[in-house]
Each structure stands twice: as C-alpha cells, then as structure tokens.
Design a protein around this motif. Structure first.
Motif, short mmCIF file in Angstrom:
data_model
loop_
_atom_site.label_atom_id
_atom_site.label_comp_id
_atom_site.label_asym_id
_atom_site.label_seq_id
_atom_site.Cartn_x
_atom_site.Cartn_y
_atom_site.Cartn_z
N THR A 12 69.89 50.67 64.36
CA THR A 12 69.98 49.28 63.90
C THR A 12 69.04 49.13 62.69
O THR A 12 68.43 50.09 62.24
N GLU A 13 68.91 47.90 62.23
CA GLU A 13 68.00 47.65 61.10
C GLU A 13 66.59 48.12 61.41
O GLU A 13 65.93 48.75 60.56
N TYR A 14 66.12 47.87 62.62
CA TYR A 14 64.74 48.22 62.97
C TYR A 14 64.64 49.53 63.75
O TYR A 14 63.67 50.27 63.61
N ILE A 96 69.81 58.03 74.79
CA ILE A 96 69.40 57.17 75.90
C ILE A 96 69.46 55.71 75.46
O ILE A 96 68.78 55.33 74.50
N PRO A 97 70.28 54.88 76.11
CA PRO A 97 70.36 53.47 75.72
C PRO A 97 69.01 52.77 75.89
O PRO A 97 68.25 53.04 76.82
N SER A 98 68.72 51.86 74.97
CA SER A 98 67.46 51.12 75.04
C SER A 98 67.62 49.72 74.49
O SER A 98 68.52 49.45 73.69
N ARG A 99 66.73 48.84 74.94
CA ARG A 99 66.64 47.48 74.42
C ARG A 99 65.16 47.13 74.31
O ARG A 99 64.30 47.80 74.88
N LEU A 100 64.88 46.05 73.58
CA LEU A 100 63.51 45.57 73.41
C LEU A 100 63.31 44.34 74.29
O LEU A 100 64.15 43.44 74.31
N PHE A 101 62.19 44.33 75.01
CA PHE A 101 61.89 43.22 75.92
C PHE A 101 60.64 42.48 75.44
O PHE A 101 59.67 43.11 75.00
N TYR A 102 60.66 41.15 75.54
CA TYR A 102 59.54 40.33 75.09
C TYR A 102 59.15 39.33 76.18
O TYR A 102 60.00 38.79 76.89
N GLY A 103 57.84 39.10 76.29
CA GLY A 103 57.33 38.12 77.23
C GLY A 103 55.96 37.62 76.80
O GLY A 103 55.25 38.31 76.06
N ASP A 104 55.58 36.43 77.24
CA ASP A 104 54.25 35.91 76.96
C ASP A 104 53.31 36.37 78.07
O ASP A 104 53.67 36.36 79.25
N ASP A 189 68.19 44.45 69.30
CA ASP A 189 67.38 44.77 68.13
C ASP A 189 66.32 43.69 68.02
O ASP A 189 66.31 42.72 68.77
N VAL A 190 65.40 43.84 67.08
CA VAL A 190 64.32 42.88 66.93
C VAL A 190 64.87 41.52 66.49
O VAL A 190 65.48 41.42 65.41
N PRO A 191 64.69 40.46 67.27
CA PRO A 191 65.05 39.11 66.81
C PRO A 191 63.92 38.61 65.90
O PRO A 191 63.02 37.89 66.34
N TYR A 192 63.95 39.02 64.66
CA TYR A 192 62.78 38.93 63.78
C TYR A 192 62.19 37.53 63.70
O TYR A 192 60.98 37.35 63.90
#
Length: 228
Positions: A12-14, A96-104, A189-192
């Motif tokens: 992806t872009e990132y 290997i499939p991957s995703r980015l996870f975000y949390g506070d 991908d990164v939700p910039y």
C-alpha cells in the motif's frame, strides 16, 4: 487464501514492501533465523522490528512520506506508529496478511518531560499490528526494544505467533505500565488524517513542526543507564 486475506498481503502507500529497503530488511532478518513456517517468519520479523528499529518518540517524522515502511527503516527509529507500519509491511512481504490497529492508552511510566509534552498520561492512537496466522488474527506489538525496556524497568514483550502480544499491564517492579482506554480498530493501511490529526490535536506540544515531533531522547530521560 481467500481474496480478502490476499488483499491484506498487497503493498500500500505506507506498507511499501515491494521497495528494495523493505525487502533488504526482511531478507536480513530471515537469513539470520531458521524460519520455515509463517509463524517462524512472523516471530523472526517481530524481533527484527522490535530490536532493530530504535523506539524513539522524539524527532519522529509523521509526514506522509516519513510514515512509509521504507522511510522508517532508513531513518532507523520511530515510535509505535512507525514500528507497527514496518512490521505490517514486513509480514505482508512474506505472504502473511496484516492490518494496523490503533487505540488510546494510559501510560503510567512516561518520563516527566514526555508527560508535559503529551499533556498527561493518556496517549491517543497507540499503534500495534494484527497478523493472520494459522487461521486466526492475533495482535503483535514490536515496539519497545530491549535496551529501552531495561532503562525503564519494563520486561521486553515477546510474541509467539499464536496469542495476542500486548503491553504488559505492570512493570518489573509491579507498577502499572499501560492500559487501553479506547479501541479505534483495525485498518488496511494508515488512516493518515485520522491518526496523525488525532495525535496532533490531542498532543500539540509534542510537535516541533507540522510533521515532526520535538527533539529529545527517551534514553537520556530514563536516568542512570545500566551497563549494556
């Protein structure tokens, strides 16, 4: 592999894992290990990112180009947002499939200066990586390298490829280290704008410019250094 999972192995872009920089990083990491299965490869790459990319909040590039996996590897450092991108790209490069996870998160062990710049002990958009192994999704956090863990008296976080690897809730002295307050979820991908805009809005003093954090050193702020 079904089409949805295959899509999560694509660059992806990132997560630019077709770049020579990412390929060289992955090849070096895997050549040093007897990594035959996907789990073996995921573990080897986890340690390569955790200990091969220095964790540093200060002086970090949060521009669009600076958040590409290849750019982070070339810089040699970054914080959770950067290192999770590198790991997500690295595992995708070997299918290997991957995703980015975000949390506070609430971080109880930040340095005094970092607390001042962040505005307390709550940090928005802490990042880690979700990887698909042996038919299920597991979370991996290849963030704090071994030296920084020793300095801040935190046990290094490992990953076995089969269970979630999140921050230990307590440090080596039994003090609470980090807790999740709000989950923002997984992203392909990164939700910039969401991530960088959210960090900038919540922690304006952390930024020295529109896309780079203030100068400093987490190592220096940790106090007396143990023998390496």
């Amino acid at each position: 592999m079904d089409s949805d999972l295959y899509r999560l192995t694509r660059p992806t872009e990132y997560l630019d894992h077709e770049s020579p920089t990412v390929r060289a990083f992955v090849d070096k990491a895997l050549s040093a290990q007897d990594a035959k299965t996907d789990v073996d490869k995921a573990i080897a790459l986890y340690h390569a990112v955790r200990d091969g990319i220095r964790y540093e909040v200060y002086g970090a590039d949060l521009s669009r180009s600076g958040l590409k996996a290849s750019s982070v590897i070339e810089a040699g450092f970054g914080f959770c947002v950067h290192k999770s991108i590198v790991y997500a790209a690295a595992v995708r490069s070997v299918g290997i499939p991957s995703r980015l996870f975000y949390g506070d998160v609430r971080n109880h062990l930040a340095s005094e200066r970092l607390r001042e710049l962040v505005g307390g002990d709550v940090f928005r958009y802490h990042s880690l990586t979700s990887v698909h192994l042996e038919g299920k999704w597991v979370k991996a956090t290849p963030v704090f390298n071994k030296l920084l863990c020793r300095l801040y008296k935190i046990a290094p976080l490992d990953f076995d490829g089969r269970s979630d690897s999140l921050y230990h809730p307590y440090d080596e002295l039994g003090r609470r280290h980090m807790e999740f307050l709000q989950m923002h979820g997984d992203f392909d991908d990164v939700p910039y704008e969401q991530v960088v805009g959210g960090i900038r809005q919540a922690h304006p003093l952390l930024f020295a410019s529109s896309a780079r954090t203030a100068a400093g050193s987490l190592v220096d702020e940790a106090g007396p250094h143990p023998t390496a």
